[in-house]
Design a protein around this motif. Structure first.
Motif, short mmCIF file in Angstrom:
data_model
loop_
_atom_site.label_atom_id
_atom_site.label_comp_id
_atom_site.label_asym_id
_atom_site.label_seq_id
_atom_site.Cartn_x
_atom_site.Cartn_y
_atom_site.Cartn_z
N SER A 122 83.82 32.90 37.98
CA SER A 122 84.75 31.87 38.45
C SER A 122 86.18 32.35 38.60
N VAL A 123 86.52 33.47 37.98
CA VAL A 123 87.88 34.01 38.11
C VAL A 123 88.08 34.74 39.44
N LEU A 124 86.99 34.92 40.19
CA LEU A 124 87.07 35.60 41.48
C LEU A 124 86.92 34.58 42.62
N ASN A 125 87.72 34.76 43.66
CA ASN A 125 87.53 33.90 44.84
C ASN A 125 86.40 34.49 45.68
N SER A 126 86.02 33.82 46.76
CA SER A 126 84.86 34.26 47.55
C SER A 126 85.08 35.64 48.16
N GLN A 127 86.30 35.95 48.58
CA GLN A 127 86.57 37.28 49.14
C GLN A 127 86.44 38.36 48.07
N GLU A 128 86.93 38.08 46.87
CA GLU A 128 86.82 39.05 45.78
C GLU A 128 85.35 39.27 45.40
N ARG A 129 84.56 38.20 45.42
CA ARG A 129 83.13 38.35 45.13
C ARG A 129 82.45 39.21 46.19
N ALA A 130 82.77 38.98 47.45
CA ALA A 130 82.19 39.78 48.53
C ALA A 130 82.61 41.24 48.39
N THR A 131 83.86 41.47 48.06
CA THR A 131 84.36 42.83 47.87
C THR A 131 83.66 43.49 46.68
N LEU A 132 83.47 42.76 45.62
CA LEU A 132 82.77 43.29 44.45
C LEU A 132 81.34 43.70 44.81
N ASN A 133 80.64 42.84 45.54
CA ASN A 133 79.27 43.16 45.95
C ASN A 133 79.23 44.40 46.84
N GLU A 134 80.16 44.49 47.77
CA GLU A 134 80.24 45.66 48.65
C GLU A 134 80.59 46.92 47.86
N THR A 135 81.48 46.79 46.89
CA THR A 135 81.86 47.93 46.05
C THR A 135 80.65 48.42 45.25
#
Length: 151
Positions: A122-135
């Motif tokens: 929940s501390v991540l916004n949708s863009q950060e979650r997408a970036t995390l998955n891609e990372t």
């Protein structure tokens, strides 16, 4: 003192520490009321998604060594959460599958662990979650490439 490696800044250490913290947080759910070990939870979750596997496949997919996998499977079979079925493709091995009781338990646990995952993320916004998955995808790919290179 010359510190060649500061663990707090070393990515593998940071990742391992975070993984342990997240795993422990989620484990609170299935260790408490449901009395499952981390290994038993992993086996249950893998079989809920894969339907039937042999013990070696379970170990590979759960990233567990042979003995912890074997102990988890044994306890889950004794608890009637898993059952052994004949492997028609390979008579030397048996397949493991969830029983109705095991599927019911997984169905109870899945929403609880997903809710904990969402609480953590929940501390991540949708863009950060997408970036995390891609990372993670990129890091898995390069690590696999490095691991398969000739020594």
């Amino acid at each position: 003192m010359n510190n060649l490696l500061n663990l707090t800044q070393f990515f593998p250490y940071q990742l391992a520490k975070l993984q342990a913290m997240i795993s422990d947080s989620i484990a609170e759910i299935y260790l408490g009321e449901f009395n499952l070990s981390k290994q038993e939870w992993r086996v249950l979750a893998i079989l809920a998604n894969e339907s039937s596997l042999n013990a070696k496949e379970i170990g590979n997919k759960t990233n567990l060594e042979k003995m912890p996998t074997s102990r988890a499977i044994k306890k889950l079979v004794q608890s009637k959460l898993l059952e052994k079925v004949s492997n028609t493709k390979d008579k030397r091995s048996t397949l493991l599958t969830l029983t109705e009781k095991g599927q019911t338990l997984f169905n109870q646990l899945a929403p609880l662990v997903k809710a904990r995952e969402q609480e953590i993320l929940s501390v991540l916004n949708s863009q950060e979650r997408a970036t995390l998955n891609e990372t993670f995808r990129k890091l898995e790919k390069i690590t696999e490439q490095i691991s398969t290179q000739p020594k």
